[in-house]
Design a protein around this motif. Structure first.
Motif, PDB file in Angstrom:
ATOM      1  N   ALA A   1       0.893  -1.253  -0.035  1.00  0.00           N
ATOM      2  CA  ALA A   1       0.051   0.025   0.110  1.00  0.00           C
ATOM      3  C   ALA A   1       0.764   1.411   0.071  1.00  0.00           C
ATOM      4  CB  ALA A   1      -0.816  -0.002   1.215  1.00  0.00           C
ATOM      5  N   ALA A   2       2.138   1.271   0.593  1.00  0.00           N
ATOM      6  CA  ALA A   2       3.002   2.394   0.756  1.00  0.00           C
ATOM      7  C   ALA A   2       3.845   2.366  -0.772  1.00  0.00           C
ATOM      8  CB  ALA A   2       3.940   2.212   1.669  1.00  0.00           C
ATOM      9  N   LEU A   3       4.113   1.162  -1.141  1.00  0.00           N
ATOM     10  CA  LEU A   3       5.021   1.147  -2.248  1.00  0.00           C
ATOM     11  C   LEU A   3       4.430   1.464  -3.640  1.00  0.00           C
ATOM     12  CD1 LEU A   3       7.061  -2.232  -1.517  1.00  0.00           C
ATOM     13  CD2 LEU A   3       7.954  -0.183  -1.294  1.00  0.00           C
ATOM     14  N   TYR A   4       3.090   1.291  -3.831  1.00  0.00           N
ATOM     15  CA  TYR A   4       2.637   1.532  -4.880  1.00  0.00           C
ATOM     16  C   TYR A   4       1.330   2.743  -4.880  1.00  0.00           C
ATOM     17  CZ  TYR A   4       4.117  -3.142  -6.447  1.00  0.00           C
ATOM     18  OH  TYR A   4       5.127  -4.141  -6.687  1.00  0.00           O
ATOM     19  N   LEU A   5       1.792   3.601  -3.799  1.00  0.00           N
ATOM     20  CA  LEU A   5       1.082   4.815  -3.817  1.00  0.00           C
ATOM     21  C   LEU A   5       0.767   5.617  -5.169  1.00  0.00           C
ATOM     22  CD1 LEU A   5       1.277   6.235  -0.459  1.00  0.00           C
ATOM     23  CD2 LEU A   5      -0.635   5.657  -1.495  1.00  0.00           C
ATOM     24  N   PRO A   6       1.799   5.846  -5.908  1.00  0.00           N
ATOM     25  CA  PRO A   6       1.766   6.449  -7.110  1.00  0.00           C
ATOM     26  C   PRO A   6       0.722   5.780  -8.004  1.00  0.00           C
ATOM     27  CG  PRO A   6       3.890   6.553  -6.477  1.00  0.00           C
ATOM     28  CD  PRO A   6       3.215   5.662  -5.532  1.00  0.00           C
ATOM     29  N   GLN A   7       0.980   4.290  -8.318  1.00  0.00           N
ATOM     30  CA  GLN A   7       0.122   3.612  -9.201  1.00  0.00           C
ATOM     31  C   GLN A   7      -1.332   3.509  -8.699  1.00  0.00           C
ATOM     32  OE1 GLN A   7       3.019   2.892  -7.650  1.00  0.00           O
ATOM     33  NE2 GLN A   7       4.317   1.661  -9.346  1.00  0.00           N
TER      34      GLN A   7
END
Length: 412
Positions: free
Chosen positions: A303-309
């Motif tokens: 959830a943190a790693l893919y925030l931009p996506q």
């Protein structure tokens, strides 16, 4: 370090994006000005971000001191967010209530702090209430009746009961937690897949449970009917087909209907966001693979790693989908608290509603009586098969099922 903690300041940014002006022929209040509310939100975001970026500079990651400090930073950041929601009110309260229900995704310090907004949100003064009532209804003291409701005033009867996430209340009143979870899932599956008319704000403060004094039957009471979504037929049917594909592990169908709903090449991420499961669990079958602690950790990390996506995805899908995602999150938070998340009965009830909705749609598109009969017979067969599977699961988990299993093992 900053990457691991990225998702928390972003919550405040979400609050900024969710706000807006809501004037409607009312006296000017400087607290209602977008500039004031946006400035307050921006300042809160900056303070929270600075706290996370500087608090851990002299602490070694993974030590007891680190985890204790991290909990304190989470707590004070959550309190800042809560204070921001209370100060800005309106949409901010709604977003805060939503975040407070995400037990499966956000740190406990956030959810426990923001949960206060479910039942003790800031209240308008009697003067403010009376002013809106006078403007819209022309009365000083309204009688409780639907005739007295307008676009800005929703007059409802007072309902008794405990919040749907209050396990102690249910235990004290002899209410079956599993039954409540199952019936809530049935109710929302009916609203979403069959009727296309959905109550989109089921945070725990808006969902009460009680034993009916007259019949002694358990009741679920929905409050706050101010946020409903009417699903367009084409959208609703594609959404039905997507969930059927997810339940039956039809990955080609998952891609096809995710794309039709606007996800594009981000369909794997869309499937994960929609189900709150990992991509591995989606591929293995969400109805077959139980939620594990390691999967929960993976989801929180991603959830943190893919925030931009995720932000890109949310900008692609239609508004109807945004409200359904919010509704799914709130329901999932309730299930997480009741410890009934990803139960087989929820998928069976969802499948049953999808079958009925798709059969109704096909009948409405057919002009042939013979074809409509064929659709009805196929529908009946699939529903019967689901009922047989449900009976099998019940037998498997019952005393009778355990006895038969023991007998068969003994005979072999």
């Amino acid at each position: 370090m900053a990457l691991r903690l990225l998702k928390v300041p972003t919550i405040a940014t979400v609050l900024v994006a969710s706000s807006g002006m809501y004037f409607y022929n009312r006296p000017l209040d400087f607290n209602d000005l977008s500039l004031i509310r946006f400035g307050r939100a921006a300042a809160t975001t900056a303070v929270i971000s600075y706290d996370y970026l500087t608090a851990f500079k002299h602490v070694q990651y993974g030590t007891e001191e680190y985890w204790a400090l991290k909990s304190k930073v989470h707590r004070r950041s959550a309190e800042r967010l809560r204070d921001l929601c209370c100060a800005n009110r309106g949409t901010f309260i709604k977003v805060g209530q939503h975040l407070g229900a995400l037990d499966y995704l956000l740190p406990e310090e956030y959810t426990s702090t923001l949960k206060i907004l479910h039942s003790r949100a800031p209240q308008s003064s009697m003067e403010e209430i009376e002013q809106v009532i006078r403007e819209d209804l022309g009365k000083e003291v309204p009688i409780i009746h639907w005739d007295l409701s307008t676009k800005r005033v929703l007059t409802m009867e007072f309902a008794e009961g405990g919040q749907v996430n209050d396990r102690e209340y249910m235990k004290a009143h002899g209410i079956n937690v599993n039954q409540i979870s199952e019936n809530l899932g049935k109710m929302y599956s009916e609203m979403i897949f069959i009727h296309g008319f959905v109550h989109c704000d089921p945070h725990p403060g808006n969902v009460l449970v009680q034993k009916c004094p007259k019949s002694n039957k358990t009741e679920i009471i929905l409050l706050d009917h101010g946020l409903y979504q009417v699903l367009q037929p084409k959208f609703r049917i594609n959404y039905c087909r997507l969930w059927q594909a997810l339940i039956h592990r039809d990955m080609a169908g998952v891609e096809r209907y995710s794309r039709k709903l606007g996800a594009g090449d981000l369909y794997p991420l869309f499937a994960c966001v929609l189900t709150a499961r990992s991509w591995g669990a989606v591929n293995s079958g969400i109805a077959c693979v139980p939620v594990t602690l390691s999967e929960d950790v993976e989801i929180r990390t991603n959830a943190a790693l893919y925030l931009p996506q995720i932000n890109d995805l949310l900008n692609r899908v239609p508004r109807q989908m945004l409200l359904l995602l919010k509704t799914n999150d709130l329901l999932r938070g309730i299930e997480s608290t009741l410890q009934t998340r990803a139960s087989s009965s929820s998928f069976i009830n969802m499948s049953r509603c999808c079958i009925r909705a798709l059969a109704r749609h096909k009948r409405s598109q057919s002009r042939s009586g013979r074809r409509r009969l064929q659709i009805t017979l196929t529908e009946s067969f699939h529903l019967w098969r689901l009922s047989m599977y449900e009976l099998f699961l019940w037998l498997k988990g019952s005393v009778l099922g355990l006895g038969l299993s023991t007998l068969l093992a003994f005979l072999h």
